[in-house]
Structures are given as C-alpha cells and as structure tokens.
Design a protein around this motif. Structure first.
Motif, short mmCIF file in Angstrom:
data_model
loop_
_atom_site.label_atom_id
_atom_site.label_comp_id
_atom_site.label_asym_id
_atom_site.label_seq_id
_atom_site.Cartn_x
_atom_site.Cartn_y
_atom_site.Cartn_z
N UNK A 135 7.57 7.23 -5.34
CA UNK A 135 8.64 6.46 -5.95
C UNK A 135 8.08 5.48 -6.97
N UNK A 136 8.91 5.18 -7.95
CA UNK A 136 8.56 4.23 -9.00
C UNK A 136 9.28 2.92 -8.70
N UNK A 137 8.56 1.82 -8.85
CA UNK A 137 9.11 0.52 -8.48
C UNK A 137 8.29 -0.59 -9.11
N UNK A 138 8.86 -1.78 -9.12
CA UNK A 138 8.13 -2.97 -9.58
C UNK A 138 7.51 -3.60 -8.35
N UNK A 139 6.20 -3.55 -8.29
CA UNK A 139 5.46 -4.03 -7.12
C UNK A 139 4.88 -5.42 -7.36
N UNK A 140 5.07 -6.28 -6.36
CA UNK A 140 4.47 -7.61 -6.44
C UNK A 140 3.08 -7.61 -5.81
N UNK A 141 2.67 -6.48 -5.25
CA UNK A 141 1.39 -6.37 -4.56
C UNK A 141 0.21 -6.25 -5.51
N UNK A 148 3.80 3.67 -9.46
CA UNK A 148 4.25 4.75 -8.59
C UNK A 148 3.46 4.67 -7.30
N UNK A 149 4.17 4.73 -6.18
CA UNK A 149 3.54 4.64 -4.86
C UNK A 149 3.99 5.80 -3.98
#
Length: 168
Positions: A135-141, A148-149
């Motif tokens: 999935x594609x997302x805005x990660x704060x990590x 993409x994770x």
C-alpha cells in the motif's frame, strides 16, 4: 412588411434549432458520465507521483507535505471521491472486505501506533494480494514521506483494522 406566415415559419425554425441544441447537450452530459468512471489503476498511477513527498502532520498539500489521511483525501479528491480528512473518520466507514477480495484502490485502515483502539492510519492498496498486499501512504515513521509498505510487515499487520472500498 413581412407576412405573418413568414414570421411563424422563422419562429418555428428558431424554436426547433433551440430544441435540437438542448437535446445535444443532454447527450453530451450522458457521455461525460460514462467517461468519468474511475479506473483503479489510474488512482495508483496518480498517487505514485507523490512518492517521496515529505510527511507533515495535518498536511494535505503536495508542495508542503502530507499526513496519512491528507494524502488519501488528496488522491481521491482528484477523482471526485469524497473520503474523510481524518483517519478516525474511517472507523465506521464502509463494509469490511475479506482479504481475498482486496483490490488496488481500496483503503486500508489501521489502529494507532500507541493506542490499539483508535484508528490512526490509512493507506491505499497499490498491489492487491490479500494480507500480503502493498500500500501507498504518507508515513511518519522511518521513511518520513509518501512511501510503499507491505501489509504483512510486523509494524502494519499488528495494527491492521480493516480494508474498505470507497469507490462508487
């Protein structure tokens, strides 16, 4: 002076051309609706252009940055699909899908990192393969950006809440 028959004839021609134009406009609108059907691949292609855009809390602007729900909201808004602006708005949204029914363009909903009872993260499936989807997302990590994770990573599989379809 023009005869009354000529005036009636001219009025009839004028009125009939107006009616024809109105009918053509209706047909054009019907064709436009058919052409605006959302292609799931287009959602992913569009979203991938923002890979690397920095994470920004409460962000929903590609020039400044995105948070997770700001990114999902921004992508779907481009396709005239209304989705919540806050990740918590996804808790009661939609019908939960079975893993074997996941499709690209579906939204993954996750519990928060610290609080496992509150929805705290969302992303868009870009490669559908059940619980092994990407999935594609805005990660704060670690990434700190649109990335993409893998859904089956420990970090996300433990927090997974549901998958929903938000498309009409």
């Amino acid at each position: 002076m023009k005869s009354p028959i000529y005036i009636l004839f001219a009025a009839a021609i004028l009125f009939s051309s107006f009616t024809i134009k109105k009918e053509e406009k209706i047909r054009i609108n019907q064709v436009e609706k058919i052409q605006t059907a959302i292609d799931r691949d287009s959602i992913i292609t569009y979203s991938k252009q923002y890979l690397g855009t920095p994470y920004l809390y409460a962000g929903n602007n590609p020039n400044k940055g995105f948070d997770c729900s700001g990114f999902v909201n921004y992508v779907f808004k481009h396709f005239d699909v209304s989705v919540p602006r806050s990740s918590s708005g996804y808790k009661s949204l939609g019908i939960t899908k079975k893993a074997e029914d996941f499709k690209i363009g579906d939204v993954l909903v996750f519990y928060g990192y610290r609080n496992k009872t509150i929805v705290g993260h969302v992303g868009i499936i870009c490669e559908a393969n059940g619980m092994k989807s990407k999935f594609i997302h805005a990660s704060s990590g670690k990434a700190g950006s649109v990335t993409i994770s893998n859904l089956d990573s420990d970090h996300y599989s433990k927090r997974f809440y549901k998958c929903i379809n938000v498309l009409p």
